[in-house]
Design an enzyme around this catalytic site. Structure first.
Site, mmCIF file in Angstrom:
data_model
loop_
_atom_site.group_PDB
_atom_site.id
_atom_site.type_symbol
_atom_site.label_atom_id
_atom_site.label_comp_id
_atom_site.label_asym_id
_atom_site.label_seq_id
_atom_site.Cartn_x
_atom_site.Cartn_y
_atom_site.Cartn_z
ATOM 1 C CD GLU A 20 -31.153 -87.237 -34.966
ATOM 2 O OE1 GLU A 20 -32.189 -86.633 -35.313
ATOM 3 O OE2 GLU A 20 -30.430 -87.853 -35.772
ATOM 4 C CG ASN A 149 -31.582 -91.171 -39.465
ATOM 5 O OD1 ASN A 149 -32.329 -90.319 -38.979
ATOM 6 N ND2 ASN A 149 -30.368 -91.397 -39.018
ATOM 7 C CG ASP A 202 -28.609 -88.201 -38.934
ATOM 8 O OD1 ASP A 202 -29.731 -88.498 -38.498
ATOM 9 O OD2 ASP A 202 -27.577 -88.329 -38.249
#
Length: 297
Positions: A20, A149, A202
């Site tokens: 991430e 997000n 995301d």
């Protein structure tokens, strides 16, 4: 974009459990990213291929670059100022939620140098929030979220994009760069929660044309949306769970994509053995460098 769609290529087979928060460092010409479940910060130098990993002591959801050559990091217990080797310089704020089900997730430095960072409710109870961090501490901007997000700012800093991943929705807000105040939310795009793959938005980034790029978790692809919310392009990624995109390279025309492999079934991993790797593709329209966090702001 013009011509044929770009093709994603594997640039680092790092087998991240939950890759991430990719972030381009123009000074070092390197890409930083985290492995949330692997409790690690990665630094990848594309030109040399050098790859360094720094262990941290707890789940780490996101990072930002700071003035003073440090990192700001949203972790499970709070927000920290870290040295680039992952060691803690100081804690900036506690996580105001219950750490049994909450950790910090996606984060982004705003145009003035504040840090916006959201949480995830791991029990899907809708108790997560989005916060602004400055020297006065944490200020809650949004609540009732499931997974905060997809943060991205427009070039003038007056629009903030934000996704609540399990709700399949990206919302666009008015943002005041002078005060850090958020207002006037409206749906920017909504994905089909009844789709076969249940692809959902995301992590994200904006290019210089104001188009919103988003990674679709469980969707094996990324998307580019126009400023008025029209879907412009879809590009496949050879992993079921792309997690976030970031522009990098000297011309900011390399789009990096982090991915995840944690919790994926073995038959799926057999078909996508590079899941958890770092991918890249060449794009026509560049991104922008991210602002630096000012811990004294």
């Amino acid at each position: 974009m013009t011509g044929a769609a770009p093709e994603a290529r594997l640039v680092l087979d790092c087998a991240a459990q939950l890759g991430e928060s990719p972030l381009w460092d123009a000074q070092e010409e390197a890409l930083w990213f985290v492995d949330i479940n692997g409790r690690a910060i990665h630094r990848y130098h594309p030109q040399s291929g050098a790859h360094a990993v720094a262990a941290v002591g707890e789940d780490i959801g996101c990072i930002g670059l700071t003035r003073g050559r440090a990192l700001v990091a949203g972790m499970r217990s709070g927000v920290f100022l870290l040295a680039r080797d992952g060691s803690v310089l100081r804690k900036l704020a506690d996580n105001p939620e219950d750490r049994a089900w909450s950790r910090f997730n996606d984060g982004r430095v705003d145009p003035a140098g504040r840090f916006l960072v959201g949480t995830i409710d791991e029990e899907r109870g809708g108790r997560a929030g989005l916060y602004r961090l400055d020297r006065s501490g944490l200020t809650k901007l949004l609540d009732g979220l499931m997974t905060s997000n997809g943060l991205a700012f427009s070039a003038d800093g007056r629009t903030l994009f934000h996704a609540d991943t399990p709700r399949f929705t990206v919302t666009r807000y008015a943002y005041d760069p002078a005060t850090g105040a958020l207002s006037d939310g409206e749906v920017f795009c909504r994905l089909d929660r009844d789709s076969t793959d249940r692809a959902r938005p995301d992590g994200a980034a904006l290019d210089v044309d104001g188009c919103y790029w988003t990674a679709l978790y469980e969707g094996s692809r990324i998307q580019r949306w126009s400023p008025d919310g029209a879907l412009l392009a879809e590009i496949p990624i050879p992993a079921r769970c792309p997690t976030m995109v970031a522009f990098g390279g000297r011309d900011l025309k390399t789009l990096y994509v982090t991915t995840a492999r944690a919790g994926r079934p073995e038959p799926e991993l057999a078909q996508t053995p590079n899941a958890g790797g770092l991918f890249a593709l060449d794009v026509d329209v560049p991104g922008r460098l991210e602002p630096l966090f000012d811990p004294d702001l």
